[in-house]
Motif scaffolding. Structure first.
Motif, short mmCIF file in Angstrom:
data_model
loop_
_atom_site.label_atom_id
_atom_site.label_comp_id
_atom_site.label_asym_id
_atom_site.label_seq_id
_atom_site.Cartn_x
_atom_site.Cartn_y
_atom_site.Cartn_z
N CYS A 1 -4.25 11.14 11.78
CA CYS A 1 -3.67 9.86 11.64
C CYS A 1 -3.74 9.08 13.00
CB CYS A 1 -2.21 10.22 11.41
SG CYS A 1 -1.30 11.13 10.01
N ARG B 1 1.10 -1.18 0.01
CA ARG B 1 -0.08 0.01 -0.02
C ARG B 1 0.98 1.24 0.05
NH1 ARG B 1 -5.22 -1.81 -1.03
NH2 ARG B 1 -5.65 -3.72 -0.32
N LYS B 2 0.29 2.33 -0.42
CA LYS B 2 0.99 3.55 -0.57
C LYS B 2 1.50 4.14 1.02
CE LYS B 2 1.22 7.71 -3.38
NZ LYS B 2 0.59 8.62 -4.28
N ALA B 3 2.69 4.48 1.35
CA ALA B 3 2.95 5.01 2.41
C ALA B 3 2.57 6.46 2.81
CB ALA B 3 4.49 4.81 2.81
N PRO B 4 2.62 6.85 3.92
CA PRO B 4 2.50 8.42 4.23
C PRO B 4 3.71 9.17 3.75
CG PRO B 4 1.85 6.66 6.23
CD PRO B 4 2.46 6.28 5.05
N GLN B 5 3.44 10.16 3.21
CA GLN B 5 4.44 11.26 2.99
C GLN B 5 5.55 11.52 4.31
OE1 GLN B 5 2.67 14.33 1.14
NE2 GLN B 5 2.24 13.37 -0.88
N THR C 1 -6.81 6.35 2.14
CA THR C 1 -6.06 6.12 3.41
C THR C 1 -4.74 5.46 2.89
OG1 THR C 1 -7.90 5.39 4.60
CG2 THR C 1 -5.84 4.57 5.31
N ARG C 2 -3.54 6.10 3.65
CA ARG C 2 -2.30 5.65 3.55
C ARG C 2 -1.82 5.02 4.62
NH1 ARG C 2 1.15 9.18 0.12
NH2 ARG C 2 -0.22 10.63 -1.11
N THR D 1 1.75 2.97 6.54
CA THR D 1 3.13 2.58 6.62
C THR D 1 3.49 1.05 6.24
OG1 THR D 1 3.17 2.00 8.89
CG2 THR D 1 4.07 4.47 8.20
N ASP D 2 4.48 0.77 5.61
CA ASP D 2 4.93 -0.51 5.37
C ASP D 2 6.33 -0.70 6.40
OD1 ASP D 2 5.46 -3.06 4.58
OD2 ASP D 2 5.98 -2.24 2.54
N GLU E 1 -2.55 6.96 7.65
CA GLU E 1 -2.97 8.47 7.63
C GLU E 1 -4.31 8.25 6.76
OE1 GLU E 1 -1.29 11.47 4.42
OE2 GLU E 1 0.27 10.84 5.86
N ARG F 1 -2.71 -4.82 7.20
CA ARG F 1 -2.65 -3.99 6.03
C ARG F 1 -3.88 -4.29 5.22
NH1 ARG F 1 1.86 -1.20 4.18
NH2 ARG F 1 1.64 -2.24 2.24
#
Length: 500
Positions: free
Chosen positions: A464, A96-100, A414-415, A417-418, A428, A403
């Motif tokens: 978050c 999944r896409k991670a937060p910035q 929604t983002r 972390t991995d 996030e 996840r």
């Protein structure tokens, strides 16, 4: 003769030195292979669900041994990039896409940690709640029975320790065992300089008291573990938050800028499997951090509580391993890997070892002697490493399930972390969702989360949350996490209609 040879052949010597340095710095072959495959998976060249070549076929393809491919596949499993399916092989897992990267306020702020922390911790021990809040895993994941037998045996063999005051620095056997274990993080620690503490939090608190005074500024990651913020609050310290990348950790460029512009007196950092985002600094960054501490003559307080849970051996290396001047104060414990209930931590404070030892003597006594001896025996046995490998695999699977549920049940956009290890997920949510409101609604349904506001001194991270996915997945926990997602969707819909 040696001097003449070096002078005449300076160019050749320099070339050979550079070649030797390159050889020493080059990663092992299995890691190169793992990094290459991970890159293909991250970019989508290897699609989700793709079956990797068999180990024998891949070894023939790449001209390497089967054991090298096996190590590479195991590394990718630890990183959560692939999964093994019985009798089927290895397959690329969904990501999944991670937060910035975070963008905290530049100015230092007084630390005010909210009362939500108390509620989160109380609910963790209350069977009426399903808690994704407190940082604890299922108790049955730890070698409880083996440790219980070890403590009972130690109590019989060392009954005299019950009738004596404990050693303030800790039993020498435990400090020697910690010193030996630190080698796995690349650290050569003198056991005589190690002080055993009541958990890692006390170790960090002692370090802060040794190197700061009330009102001083301390650089921390952003977001930062709320326990650190409580440490700062209790000692009347101010925090300047440093931007942190969800994969590579604290930005050292931003840290240097803070050191250039503000009178920072100490740096508190979790370079490996940070809390709450699970990032791990590359080895080159850890080396740079240690060098920066020496150049600026500033103490770095390094928390290594989750180093043993990092998915790669390289990731487990501590910044302390590059410290040649004693500026890195290393703090650890076994609460995430062996015995949470014992609350045994430790610290080796480098050039501030004497001050930390004096503070320890002044503020608290040592632990129970026969318990420390039992823990030392556990650490010295090879079974501890086997237990760690098992834990890393279980936590990777726990995170993968979490996840997947979040990806299916939480609002679009929604983002998450991995993480590079451990059992935390930082989520996030879309900007219209207030995590405090989400926390309150979930708490009313006996579901516990940690809102992002607890991980900062500012008003950032309002959308978050941090989720602990270390508890075994039961039907109730799976449904609980889905419910949190549904409540988040409701709040988002209300916000879009202007109802909140």
């Amino acid at each position: 003769m040696l001097v003449v040879s070096v002078t005449v052949c300076a160019g050749t010597a320099a070339t050979l030195s550079a070649m030797m340095q390159a050889m020493n710095d080059s990663p092992p072959l299995y890691q190169v292979l793992a990094d290459r495959l991970e890159g293909l998976a991250r970019t989508g060249s290897l699609k989700i669900g793709t079956r990797l070549p068999s180990m024998r076929h891949h070894a023939q393809q790449q001209g390497v041994s089967i054991s090298t491919v096996l190590q590479a596949y195991r590394t990718l499993e630890d990183r959560g990039v692939i999964e093994a399916r019985p009798k089927s092989g290895f397959f690329v897992r969904p990501t999944r896409k991670a937060p910035q990267e975070s963008k905290p306020p530049a100015k230092p702020a007084m630390v005010e940690v909210r009362a939500i922390v108390d509620t989160v911790l109380r609910a963790a021990g209350d069977p009426r709640y399903i808690s994704f809040g407190a940082a604890q895993a299922s108790s049955d994941l730890y070698p409880n029975q083996r440790l219980r037998r070890g403590i009972a045996r130690s109590a019989q063999l060392h009954a005299e320790t019950i009738g004596r005051y404990p050693q303030l620095a800790g039993m020498i056997e435990l400090r020697q065992a910690i010193s030996h274990h630190a080698l796995s993080m690349g650290c050569d620690l003198d056991h005589r300089e190690i002080v055993v503490t009541h958990g890692c939090r006390e170790a960090i608190g002692l370090c802060l008291r040794a190197v700061t005074a009330p009102g001083d500024i301390v650089a921390i990651e952003s977001p930062a573990y709320f326990g650190f913020l409580q440490n700062l609050q209790s000692t009347s310290l101010r925090a300047v938050e440093i931007p942190t990348h969800p994969r590579t950790g604290m930005s050292l460029d931003a840290l240097e800028f803070a050191l250039d512009t503000q009178p920072v007196r100490a740096i508190v950092v979790v370079p490996t499997v940070s809390n709450p985002i699970g990032s791990t600094m590359p080895v080159t960054a850890k080396r740079r951090l240690a060098a920066l501490a020496a150049q600026r003559n500033i103490p770095v307080i390094e928390d290594v509580i989750c180093n043993d849970l990092a998915s790669s051996q390289e990731g487990r290396r501590a910044a302390k391993s590059f410290d040649r001047t004693g500026h890195v104060m290393i703090c650890g414990s076994f609460s995430k890997t062996l015995a949470p209930g014992l609350a045994v931590g430790w610290v080796e404070a480098g050039r501030w070892s004497r001050q930390v030892a004096e503070l320890k003597r002044a503020c608290s006594a040592g632990s129970v002697g026969f318990v420390e001896l039992a823990l030392a025996e556990m650490l010295d046995r090879g079974s501890y490493e086997q237990s760690l490998r098992r834990l890393r695999g279980i936590f990777a699977a726990q995170v993968a399930t979490g996840r997947q549920i979040i990806g299916d049940a939480f609002p679009k956009g929604t983002r998450m972390t991995d993480p590079s290890g451990g059992f935390f997920l930082r989520v996030e949510l879309p900007s219209g969702i207030d995590s405090i409101e989400l926390y309150k609604r979930c708490l009313a349904m006996q579901l516990v989360i940690v809102p992002g506001a607890l991980f900062t001194t500012s008003k950032r991270y309002q959308n978050c949350i941090r989720l602990n996915v270390g508890e075994r997945w039961s039907a109730a926990r799976i449904e609980g996490l889905k419910t949190i997602g549904r409540v988040a969707c409701e709040i988002m819909e209300e916000a879009s209609r202007g109802e909140t």
